[in-house]
Design a protein around this motif. Structure first.
Motif, PDB file in Angstrom:
ATOM      1  N   THR A  88      37.412  36.022  31.653  1.00 47.12           N
ATOM      2  CA  THR A  88      37.707  35.719  33.050  1.00 47.12           C
ATOM      3  C   THR A  88      36.498  36.004  33.940  1.00 47.12           C
ATOM      4  O   THR A  88      35.639  36.833  33.615  1.00 47.12           O
ATOM      5  N   VAL A  90      35.780  36.806  38.119  1.00 48.45           N
ATOM      6  CA  VAL A  90      36.439  37.173  39.372  1.00 48.45           C
ATOM      7  C   VAL A  90      35.453  36.988  40.526  1.00 48.45           C
ATOM      8  O   VAL A  90      34.326  37.489  40.478  1.00 48.45           O
ATOM      9  N   THR A 115      42.493  43.382  36.242  1.00 47.77           N
ATOM     10  CA  THR A 115      42.477  42.003  35.771  1.00 47.77           C
ATOM     11  C   THR A 115      43.029  41.899  34.353  1.00 47.77           C
ATOM     12  O   THR A 115      43.825  41.000  34.040  1.00 47.77           O
ATOM     13  N   ILE A 142      47.122  35.052  38.750  1.00 50.36           N
ATOM     14  CA  ILE A 142      46.309  36.259  38.675  1.00 50.36           C
ATOM     15  C   ILE A 142      45.536  36.490  39.972  1.00 50.36           C
ATOM     16  O   ILE A 142      45.315  37.635  40.391  1.00 50.36           O
ATOM     17  N   THR A 143      45.145  35.402  40.662  1.00 51.42           N
ATOM     18  CA  THR A 143      44.449  35.556  41.946  1.00 51.42           C
ATOM     19  C   THR A 143      45.371  36.193  42.977  1.00 51.42           C
ATOM     20  O   THR A 143      44.959  37.109  43.717  1.00 51.42           O
ATOM     21  N   LEU A 146      45.954  40.008  42.049  1.00 52.82           N
ATOM     22  CA  LEU A 146      44.769  40.836  42.274  1.00 52.82           C
ATOM     23  C   LEU A 146      44.458  40.974  43.756  1.00 52.82           C
ATOM     24  O   LEU A 146      44.064  42.063  44.229  1.00 52.82           O
ATOM     25  N   VAL A 160      40.196  33.732  40.811  1.00 59.45           N
ATOM     26  CA  VAL A 160      39.942  34.187  39.439  1.00 59.45           C
ATOM     27  C   VAL A 160      39.977  32.949  38.549  1.00 59.45           C
ATOM     28  O   VAL A 160      40.915  32.153  38.614  1.00 59.45           O
TER      29      VAL A 160
END
Length: 303
Positions: A88, A90, A115, A142-143, A146, A160
């Motif tokens: 990943t 970020v 993450t 996930i964005t 986070l 992300v």
């Protein structure tokens, strides 16, 4: 006097150094977190600032630019118990220098661990096939998670990106075989379509060629018929002209008799197996006598 100068000059230098140390220039897109006797005092933005020596210090210099962190691949397990590695990236930005300084120890390590944990939770609810085809869904989830979790640290996670998904070796081999079979299938379809198109073109060419040949034969026959018709017309026209001339010449009975004999001669020379003789034989004999007299008179006239 020299002794006084020896004392005054170092003091002046010390004062100049202290004054210079009081001047603080903060660069663009940077924030300085200032402490007064070890306690947070202020956050200085870009520009010229003055501080009190020995009492104020720069606790942390924070970059306000968007930063990119590429974390190493993390092992995750899907809902159907397939372990894979996911890499990943970020993209984040510091929005509050104070919270970033005092909110969490080692912010980068905290973001990396958060993450990895979030990624395991999201992938754990998905099967392998869904994981391989749903990168956008994973990125969005996930964005959001986070960004909400890092808000108390003065960090905003912009996005992300799942850079790479690495399945196990046996699954990679199966996927490669499947892709190879798919490529071969597409090649076979393209080859068959090409052959079909080629056969269609050949058939269309043969069809057009046959049509052209038939048109040529038809045109030839038309021209031949037109030629024959034209020849017949010319013959008929010549015959009509000859009859017209003969009629205009007012022929005598002897001339007509001679023409009759010529016609009879042509009939006799033909391929017919039957010959029709006029019933009036006396007229025929008289006709022969008249012809004979015409032939006899002709030389006498010449003398």
């Amino acid at each position: 006097m020299p002794f006084v100068l020896f004392i005054i000059i170092p003091l002046l230098l010390l004062i100049v150094i202290l004054l210079i140390s009081c001047i603080c220039l903060v660069p663009q897109a940077t924030a300085y977190v200032m402490e007064w006797l070890g306690v947070y005092n202020a956050t200085w933005e870009a520009g010229l600032h003055f501080r009190v020596p020995f009492l104020m210090r720069v606790a942390k210099k924070v970059s306000l630019k968007e930063q990119v962190v590429d974390f190493k691949p993390q092992p995750v397990i899907t809902r159907d118990n397939v372990t894979m590695q996911i890499d990943t990236v970020v993209f984040f930005q510091v929005t509050d220098a104070k919270l970033f300084t005092y909110g969490v120890e080692r912010p980068m390590a905290a973001i990396e661990n958060l993450t990895a944990t979030t990624l395991r939770n999201i992938i754990g609810e998905m099967e392998l096939d869904h994981t391989l085809t749903s990168r956008d869904v994973i990125n969005t989830k996930i964005t959001a998670i986070l960004d909400q979790a890092t808000d108390k640290w003065g960090i905003k996670v912009n996005r992300v990106e799942v850079k790479n998904i690495i399945p196990p070796a046996e699954i990679q081999d199966a996927m490669e075989k499947q892709m190879k079979a798919e490529r071969q299938r597409r090649e076979a379809i393209l080859r068959a379509e090409g052959e079909k198109r080629s056969a269609i073109l050949v058939a269309e060419g043969e069809k057009e060629s046959a049509i052209l040949r038939a048109d040529a034969v038809r045109e030839q026959r038309i021209r031949e018929a037109q030629g024959e018709a034209q020849a017949i017309m010319e013959v008929q026209k010549a015959l009509a002209d000859s009859l017209k001339l003969l009629n205009e010449a007012a022929p005598s009975d002897r001339v007509l008799a001679l023409k009759g004999l010529e016609a009879l001669e042509k009939v006799a020379d033909g391929k017919a197996t039957k010959l029709i003789i006029p019933s009036d034989m006396q007229n025929l004999a008289g006709l022969v006598t008249s012809v004979k007299e015409m032939l006899t008179d002709a030389p006498a006239d010449k003398k």
